[in-house]
Design an enzyme around this catalytic site. Structure first.
Site, PDB file in Angstrom:
ATOM      1  N   ASP A 112       0.874  -1.176   0.000  1.00 55.17           N
ATOM      2  CA  ASP A 112       0.000   0.000   0.000  1.00 55.17           C
ATOM      3  C   ASP A 112       0.916   1.232   0.000  1.00 55.17           C
ATOM      4  OD1 ASP A 112       0.945   0.219   2.583  1.00 55.17           O
ATOM      5  OD2 ASP A 112      -1.030   0.250   3.538  1.00 55.17           O
ATOM      6  N   CYS A 122       3.247  -3.199   4.024  1.00 59.61           N
ATOM      7  CA  CYS A 122       2.430  -2.049   4.419  1.00 59.61           C
ATOM      8  C   CYS A 122       3.163  -1.376   5.577  1.00 59.61           C
ATOM      9  CB  CYS A 122       0.999  -2.464   4.759  1.00 59.61           C
ATOM     10  SG  CYS A 122       0.819  -3.618   6.129  1.00 59.61           S
ATOM     11  N   THR A 168       2.881  -1.718   8.851  1.00 58.33           N
ATOM     12  CA  THR A 168       3.269  -2.660   9.907  1.00 58.33           C
ATOM     13  C   THR A 168       3.467  -4.087   9.405  1.00 58.33           C
ATOM     14  OG1 THR A 168       0.953  -3.157  10.324  1.00 58.33           O
ATOM     15  CG2 THR A 168       1.940  -1.364  11.619  1.00 58.33           C
ATOM     16  N   GLY A 169       2.944  -4.404   8.242  1.00 62.32           N
ATOM     17  CA  GLY A 169       2.918  -5.785   7.757  1.00 62.32           C
ATOM     18  C   GLY A 169       1.718  -6.571   8.265  1.00 62.32           C
ATOM     19  N   GLY A 205      -1.733  -5.713   8.538  1.00 61.30           N
ATOM     20  CA  GLY A 205      -2.962  -5.722   7.733  1.00 61.30           C
ATOM     21  C   GLY A 205      -2.821  -6.609   6.516  1.00 61.30           C
ATOM     22  N   HIS A 244       9.321 -24.679   8.556  1.00 60.16           N
ATOM     23  CA  HIS A 244       8.282 -25.396   9.297  1.00 60.16           C
ATOM     24  C   HIS A 244       6.866 -25.104   8.801  1.00 60.16           C
ATOM     25  CE1 HIS A 244      10.764 -26.356  13.184  1.00 60.16           C
ATOM     26  NE2 HIS A 244      11.410 -26.681  12.075  1.00 60.16           N
ATOM     27  N   ARG A 270       7.284 -34.190   9.332  1.00 63.43           N
ATOM     28  CA  ARG A 270       6.215 -33.973  10.316  1.00 63.43           C
ATOM     29  C   ARG A 270       5.499 -32.646  10.096  1.00 63.43           C
ATOM     30  NH1 ARG A 270      10.937 -32.414  12.676  1.00 63.43           N
ATOM     31  NH2 ARG A 270      10.933 -30.596  14.074  1.00 63.43           N
ATOM     32  N   HIS A 271       6.186 -31.715   9.429  1.00 65.51           N
ATOM     33  CA  HIS A 271       5.582 -30.402   9.202  1.00 65.51           C
ATOM     34  C   HIS A 271       4.493 -30.450   8.134  1.00 65.51           C
ATOM     35  CE1 HIS A 271       8.656 -28.902  11.800  1.00 65.51           C
ATOM     36  NE2 HIS A 271       9.595 -29.395  11.007  1.00 65.51           N
TER      37      HIS A 271
END
Ligand code: RB5
Length: 147
Positions: free
Chosen positions: A13, A70, A72-73, A75, A103, A137-138
């Protein structure tokens, strides 16, 4: 899949616009194939529009994985994770960048341009792109996410 064969998607954004362009240029210089889904200016805009574009490009297999930026990352991650099959992670340290690929097989990395500086953002992107899912296992746990 080898990281250098990846088709990447990137978008932001207005809050992530400048860092998005820097990461785009950084990855182009490294030889990555990357599609920029916008934004195309610092004019105020709505992050869900861009998160959905990148999420859809992965689900429809136009791209293999994506980077969303964005302020903060947060949203971007919330929105991208609304799309089934997307595992978006908001990362601000290099250890998490590695582990969330190994993982969680994350397919979208989100960054906060007001949280991480350019140098750390480049390191996070490098490590995230080069780390590989460990399966085993992941895989069972990834499958459980979709049930
Ligand atoms: C825009 O001011 C800001 O809210 C946006 O970039 C993002 O941080 C939202 O999560």
């Amino acid at each position: 899949m080898r990281y250098y064969n990846l088709k990447l998607a990137i978008a932001s954004d207005h809050g992530g616009f400048e860092l998005k362009n820097k990461i785009y240029n950084y990855l182009i210089e490294k030889g990555y194939d990357i599609k920029d889904f916008g934004a195309n200016s610092k004019e105020s805009c709505d992050y869900p529009i861009f998160a959905k574009k990148v999420a859809n490009s992965i689900i429809n297999k136009e791209c293999d994985c994506g980077i969303l930026i964005c302020g903060t990352g947060q949203g971007m991650a919330i929105c991208a994770n609304k799309t089934k099959g997307i595992r978006a992670v908001c990362v601000s340290d290099t250890y998490s960048a590695k582990m969330t690929k190994e993982h969680n097989n994350s397919n979208i990395l989100t960054l906060g341009a007001r949280v991480v500086g350019e140098g750390l953002a480049f390191d996070i992107v490098d490590i995230w792109l080069k780390s590989e899912f460990q399966k085993g296992r992941h895989q069972k746990r990834i499958d459980m996410l979709e049930q």
